[in-house]
Design a protein around this motif. Structure first.
Motif, short mmCIF file in Angstrom:
data_model
loop_
_atom_site.label_atom_id
_atom_site.label_comp_id
_atom_site.label_asym_id
_atom_site.label_seq_id
_atom_site.Cartn_x
_atom_site.Cartn_y
_atom_site.Cartn_z
N LYS A 211 0.78 -1.41 -0.03
CA LYS A 211 0.00 -0.05 -0.08
C LYS A 211 1.01 1.39 -0.11
O LYS A 211 0.43 2.35 -0.45
N ASP A 212 2.19 1.19 0.58
CA ASP A 212 2.90 2.26 0.79
C ASP A 212 4.38 2.19 -0.09
O ASP A 212 4.98 1.31 0.29
N ARG B 99 11.59 8.11 2.89
CA ARG B 99 10.31 8.44 3.30
C ARG B 99 9.51 9.65 2.90
O ARG B 99 10.43 10.40 2.46
N LEU C 239 -1.65 5.50 5.87
CA LEU C 239 -0.77 6.25 4.66
C LEU C 239 -0.81 7.74 5.09
O LEU C 239 -0.45 8.59 4.05
N ASP D 226 -6.81 3.13 6.03
CA ASP D 226 -5.73 3.61 5.03
C ASP D 226 -5.68 5.16 5.45
O ASP D 226 -4.57 5.79 5.01
N TYR E 17 6.99 3.54 -0.26
CA TYR E 17 8.08 3.92 0.40
C TYR E 17 8.69 2.55 1.13
O TYR E 17 9.75 2.66 1.77
N THR E 18 7.73 1.76 1.33
CA THR E 18 8.07 0.54 2.38
C THR E 18 8.28 -0.57 1.55
O THR E 18 8.58 -1.73 1.87
N SER F 97 0.27 11.44 5.62
CA SER F 97 1.47 12.13 5.19
C SER F 97 1.81 13.08 6.56
O SER F 97 3.09 13.35 6.55
#
Length: 370
Positions: A197-198, A327, A249, A245, A200-201, A251
């Motif tokens: 879902k992310d 990140r 998620l 979510d 960045y991970t 920010s």
């Protein structure tokens, strides 16, 4: 697989047998009639179909032995695959779905002991039941076979009933382990779907799994704890499936209400994995991987030695990977800068400094070798 390997691998499938019958009892004739009726399935048929879907690998350089063993197993309804030595057997296992392997101990090239050891040292094949077939009778050879990981032995000359009983038992064992692996794979897939879902991970779970297992090995932890850490690296955040979510998620900084939800994910993750007995050593890692030594963090506020060593290992590797990857709110840090920050947090009483020392030395050695 090479041409030589393909030539050395022989498939033997159940075939038709002919015979001359005298007077057929009425009961037998009725059974034969039921078997022949369309849409009719007898218990014997179901058992035969089940066995036919199970594959037994036989590795032996002696043609007579191959014919004997394959004939018995084929008549019993198993699908049989034959190989001429240990190398060919390993090649078969890489390309085919095998349920039990029968390996002759003495073969040209790689023998049964070496092939068994390779199968049992490979994570992808370690659960494959292996039977060593041998004419050797001394205790030292048996002990050597056990040390190589053999699940069972068959002594020559082969007894038909003993062969069938052992294969049947090991096929059942393989079914149970397959079910266990399927359950684990479902959890791993769920964990990876959360990670996906992310952006960045991406790859975080795999890296964490590798870091944690390597660090555990460097610290001299037993195999069962190394396996637990490898699994925990993948599923440690599986409880985030219960986090919406819009929080997961987000920010911007999380609100107090957001944190109340987020702090539940280790407990939820533990609950999800609880039914799997093979995950019993994974559960404390999932639940406590956010705890700090000073007792200031969720979910249980554990302090110092109350936190399991496995959880401390995952903590350090998790923080390092988070700091050294991009990140939304910052760029990835260099390894030396990441360790400086982690050591500052060690001084605050958050993390285990001895674990940090070993992990930094481990990564330093790896970077030098690279």
């Amino acid at each position: 697989m090479t041409r030589e390997h393909r030539q050395a691998v022989v498939h033997r499938s159940p075939g038709l047998r002919t015979g001359v019958l005298g007077v057929v009892p009425v009961r037998v004739a009725a059974q034969d009639l039921r078997r022949s009726l369309p849409g009719t399935t007898t218990l014997e048929n179901r058992k035969g179909e089940r066995r036919a879907s199970k594959a037994v690998l036989i590795a032996d350089d002696n043609e007579a032995n191959l014919d004997l063993l394959s004939g018995i197993l084929t008549a019993a309804g198993y699908r049989v695959v034959c190989a001429r030595n240990g190398e060919h057997a390993l090649a078969v296992v890489r390309t085919e779905s095998i349920d039990v392997a029968l390996l002759d101990v003495v073969m040209p090239g790689q023998g049964g002991f070496a092939a068994c050891q390779k199968l049992k040292s490979n994570p992808n094949t370690r659960l494959l039941p292996v039977v060593l077939v041998t004419g050797l009778t001394n205790t030292e050879d048996r002990i050597h076979g056990i040390m190589c990981g053999a699940d069972d032995f068959l002594s020559k000359p082969i007894n038909k009933q003993e062969l069938l009983a052992r294969v049947h038992s090991l096929v059942r064992m393989k079914e149970f382990t397959d079910e266990l692996e399927n359950a684990e794979n479902v959890l791993f897939s769920l964990a990876r779907s959360i990670e996906a879902k992310d952006p960045y991970t991406e790859g975080h779970c795999e890296r964490l799994s590798e870091y944690a297992e390597a660090l555990a090995e460097h610290l001299g932890l037993p195999e069962e704890l190394r396996v637990a850490l490898r699994r925990a690296g993948i599923v440690h955040d599986i409880g985030k499936v219960a986090v919406p979510d819009n929080i997961l998620l987000k920010s911007s900084p999380l609100t107090d209400e957001d944190w109340k939800v987020m702090k539940q994910h280790p407990v939820v993750g533990e609950r999800i994995c609880l039914p799997l007995k093979s995950f019993q050593l994974v559960l404390p890692i999932i639940r406590h991987h956010h705890e700090k030594l000073d007792g200031s963090v969720y979910p249980d506020g554990l302090k110092g030695e109350q936190i399991p060593l496995t959880a401390k290992i995952l903590q350090v590797t998790d923080i390092y990977d988070a700091l050294t990857t991009d990140r939304p709110y910052r760029k990835a840090m260099l390894p030396k800068d990441a360790f400086e920050l982690i050591r500052e947090e060690v001084r605050r009483g958050w993390w285990d400094g001895s674990v940090v020392d070993v992990f930094e030395a481990l990564l330093s050695d790896a970077m030098e070798l690279a």
